[in-house]
Design a protein around this motif. Structure first.
Motif, PDB file in Angstrom:
ATOM      1  N   UNK A 364       0.860  -1.293   0.117  1.00  0.00           N
ATOM      2  CA  UNK A 364       0.052   0.195  -0.040  1.00  0.00           C
ATOM      3  C   UNK A 364       0.820   1.263   0.012  1.00  0.00           C
ATOM      4  N   UNK A 365       2.126   1.201   0.658  1.00  0.00           N
ATOM      5  CA  UNK A 365       2.854   2.582   0.935  1.00  0.00           C
ATOM      6  C   UNK A 365       3.477   2.545  -0.465  1.00  0.00           C
ATOM      7  N   UNK A 366       3.972   1.632  -1.128  1.00  0.00           N
ATOM      8  CA  UNK A 366       4.647   1.913  -2.599  1.00  0.00           C
ATOM      9  C   UNK A 366       3.388   2.480  -3.538  1.00  0.00           C
ATOM     10  N   UNK A 367       2.497   1.901  -3.486  1.00  0.00           N
ATOM     11  CA  UNK A 367       1.387   2.596  -4.370  1.00  0.00           C
ATOM     12  C   UNK A 367       0.927   3.930  -4.045  1.00  0.00           C
ATOM     13  N   UNK A 368       0.927   4.380  -2.950  1.00  0.00           N
ATOM     14  CA  UNK A 368       0.555   5.612  -2.538  1.00  0.00           C
ATOM     15  C   UNK A 368       1.589   6.888  -2.937  1.00  0.00           C
ATOM     16  N   UNK A 369       3.001   6.391  -2.437  1.00  0.00           N
ATOM     17  CA  UNK A 369       4.068   7.091  -2.774  1.00  0.00           C
ATOM     18  C   UNK A 369       4.209   7.356  -4.175  1.00  0.00           C
ATOM     19  N   UNK A 370       3.977   6.318  -5.192  1.00  0.00           N
ATOM     20  CA  UNK A 370       3.861   6.396  -6.584  1.00  0.00           C
ATOM     21  C   UNK A 370       2.749   7.458  -7.131  1.00  0.00           C
ATOM     22  N   UNK A 371       1.656   7.378  -6.513  1.00  0.00           N
ATOM     23  CA  UNK A 371       0.386   8.108  -6.876  1.00  0.00           C
ATOM     24  C   UNK A 371       0.629   9.646  -6.542  1.00  0.00           C
ATOM     25  N   UNK A 372       1.290   9.849  -5.329  1.00  0.00           N
ATOM     26  CA  UNK A 372       1.418  11.314  -4.771  1.00  0.00           C
ATOM     27  C   UNK A 372       2.684  11.785  -5.129  1.00  0.00           C
ATOM     28  N   UNK A 373       3.507  11.070  -5.883  1.00  0.00           N
ATOM     29  CA  UNK A 373       4.944  11.805  -6.259  1.00  0.00           C
ATOM     30  C   UNK A 373       4.755  13.045  -7.096  1.00  0.00           C
TER      31      UNK A 373
END
Length: 612
Positions: A364-373
């Motif tokens: 989940x963390x990897x996905x959120x950081x990708x989206x919010x970059x």
């Protein structure tokens, strides 16, 4: 007779040595091109044609063929050896390495199996809904894992359910009028049979995973080594049983392909496109994880629904009212037993473990950081840093992947003794060390597709050679007669061409060959390159009509439920659905998302920089 026998032996030897003959004859037959025309364009074209033929024919392994530019470009004076070497390791290589670390943790702790079984339990055991449930879980897993790994994981679970359906020996059509309660006890004989079937299935899974060391050779190897045996009429109690097996088997490989479209890391062709596009147009800050996801998610949802409808009509009939019925009063014996089997498999996993929780958090963390970059509509977290452009999706991927090598797989402060015992047992099976990490280098190494890394690097090297030598400009001039066609027609012709070629050639190799040509074509016709490149990148994944089209097709074919004629018939419909949905997307929501109606400034800047 001797003459004919000798001729047949000679032809047989020629056929056995056909790959070696092709490897030798192709470079020799094309050698006059750079000798008669000693220019950089001719030399680059020679290297490009030789590499493309090796890729398409698979005369040598794909990774080995990708090394051809590494020695031919320096020999012909197109690029320096150091310049070619720099093309073989790019930002996407690090991105892939981080994703593989997460995938290794998912596989090691059986999180993928828990997700798949839970989604199938929600869908129910009606044949139509069972197919839809397996398709949904396969799509979700394929977003983050490779299509091949996802198919190899899900197919044994599906096969266990199918074997339970077959072992009941009663057709659905004969049980539709009966309401049967779930039997409380199963005979020892049937229970032993189920255990033996599962044991055989997981042996098959281990065998398939072992054979998937390379993506190019896998499809042919599995197809040749395991031929279907559905000619035996006693294998399926009824024709409907056989149709259910066909439908579920094919749905998994199609769902893996659909899921791979959703994320940049979902399949190797997406990575190839992203890196080649960003290398060719460095000023274009339009392709990232977020924009790709927003564009491709609706495509995959529409394709998932239409593909399920197509397979349902083709194999199960058009009675969607019965399939979508939520009533639990009318269940056949096979449906009850299938639900029981799935529930038993889920129970075997036990309660969710600490490593599974950690893996889920990282996921989940990897996905959120990708989206919010760099989401685009609001400032991303990269705006907090003073220096811009230093942090990419690969930064996040590698950081979280690195942490998985450090975090212990055992809970540091167990909340209860039972939890501690559970986690202790789960870790002990892998490593008795109390500080054993979530993954080891061996876990990572077993999943890392180094052949794809080299293949992608070979594509970058070819693109760099075409740019430096001026071959891309020459190709663009030859394509000027197409300037009278509207953009949608150019895109449609390119999609049909690519989707046809990829049925017989490797998907990454096909895209690597076509991307530079389509980029030059778009620039020549003053079309936004994304208008042709994105649809073709997606359509290159639609090689679903033959077992050799891609490794997931070969895995499904190896289970023996489907014939080539079934794959061609079903795959042709899926191919048409894919092309139509992609064209719909690029003509509607893709336009405002990527500003496809305008000829972008970043193409003009590239041409100015190149002329200088």
């Amino acid at each position: 007779m001797r003459l004919e026998s000798g001729k047949m032996d000679f032809l047989k030897k020629l056929w056995i040595a056909r790959k070696l003959i092709l490897v030798v004859l192709i470079p020799l037959s094309l050698l006059p091109l750079p000798l008669i025309h000693p220019t950089s364009e001719a030399s680059c074209a020679y290297v490009l044609i030789v590499t493309a033929v090796y890729w398409v024919s698979e005369a040598v392994p794909l990774g080995a063929a990708a090394l051809v530019p590494a020695f031919l470009y320096p020999l012909f004076g197109v690029l320096k050896s150091s310049e070619v070497a720099a093309e073989y390791c790019k930002d996407t290589t690090l991105l892939l390495m981080g994703v593989i670390c997460l995938a290794a943790s998912i596989e090691k702790w059986n999180l993928h199996k828990r997700i798949a079984l839970r989604m199938v339990m929600i869908a129910g055991a009606k044949p139509g809904m069972l197919v839809l449930g397996f398709m949904c879980c396969t799509v979700f897993l394929s977003m983050w894992l490779s299509n091949t790994s996802t198919t190899a994981m899900v197919m044994p679970i599906a096969e266990a359910v199918l074997q339970q359906l077959i072992s009941t020996g009663v057709a659905d059509t004969q049980e539709d009028d009966e309401n049967i309660e779930v039997p409380e006890e199963v005979s020892d004989k049937e229970e032993n049979l189920d255990k033996n079937q599962l044991e055989l299935l997981y042996r098959r899974e281990s065998y398939v995973k072992k054979e998937l060391s390379t993506l190019g050779e896998t499809a042919v190897n599995i197809t040749e080594s395991q031929q279907p045996t559905d000619q035996n009429p006693s294998r399926y109690p009824t024709k409907r049983d056989h149709m259910i097996c066909k439908c579920l088997s094919l749905s998994i490989t199609y769902a893996a392909t659909i899921g791979g479209l959703i994320t940049i890391t979902g399949t190797s062709t997406n990575l190839i496109f992203a890196e080649q596009f960003n290398s060719r147009y460095p000023d274009a800050k339009v392709i990232n994880f977020g924009t790709w996801f927003i564009f491709s998610l609706p495509i995959s949802i529409i394709m998932l629904i239409l593909t399920w409808v197509w397979l349902h009509c083709l194999f199960l009939g058009c009675n969607f009212k019965e399939t979508c019925s939520l009533s639990k009063k009318r269940k056949t014996r096979r449906e009850e037993l299938s639900e029981k089997r799935i529930q038993e498999e889920y129970t075997k996993l036990g309660p969710i473990s600490y490593p599974e929780v950690v893996t889920g958090i990282f996921f989940i963390l990897m996905t959120l950081l990708w989206f919010t970059r760099e989401p685009g509509f609001v400032p991303g977290w990269t705006s907090l840093f003073e220096k811009k452009g230093y942090r990419t999706d690969a930064t996040i991927s590698v950081l979280l992947g690195f942490l998985l090598f450090l975090i212990p797989a055992r809970k540091p402060w167990p909340s209860a003794s039972s939890d501690k015992a559970t986690d202790k047992n789960s870790v002990k099976e892998v490593n008795p060390d109390p500080l054993a990490p979530m993954i080891t280098w061996k876990d990572f190494q077993s999943l890392m597709p180094w052949e794809i890394v080299i293949l992608v690097g070979g594509g970058y090297a070819l693109a760099a050679g075409c740019k430096v030598s001026g071959l891309s400009v020459w190709i663009g001039r030859q394509l000027e007669p197409m300037s009278g066609l509207p953009p949608w027609a150019v895109t449609l012709l390119a999609c049909l061409l690519v989707s046809g070629v990829t049925e017989f050639a490797s998907n990454p190799a096909t895209l690597t060959v076509f991307l530079p040509i389509l980029s030059t074509l778009s620039e020549t016709l003053h079309i936004n390159p994304l208008h042709t490149l994105i649809p073709c990148t997606m359509c290159v994944s639609f090689g679903v009509m033959l077992p050799v089209g891609n490794p997931p097709n070969a895995i499904v074919f190896s289970y023996g439920h489907v014939q080539i004629s079934d794959m061609v018939k079903a795959g042709f419909g899926v191919n048409l659905i894919g092309v139509m949905v992609v064209m719909l997307a690029i003509m509607t929501w893709g336009g405002p998302l990527f500003q496809l109606t305008e000829f972008p400034d970043w193409v003009i800047m590239r041409n100015i920089t190149r002329s200088l």
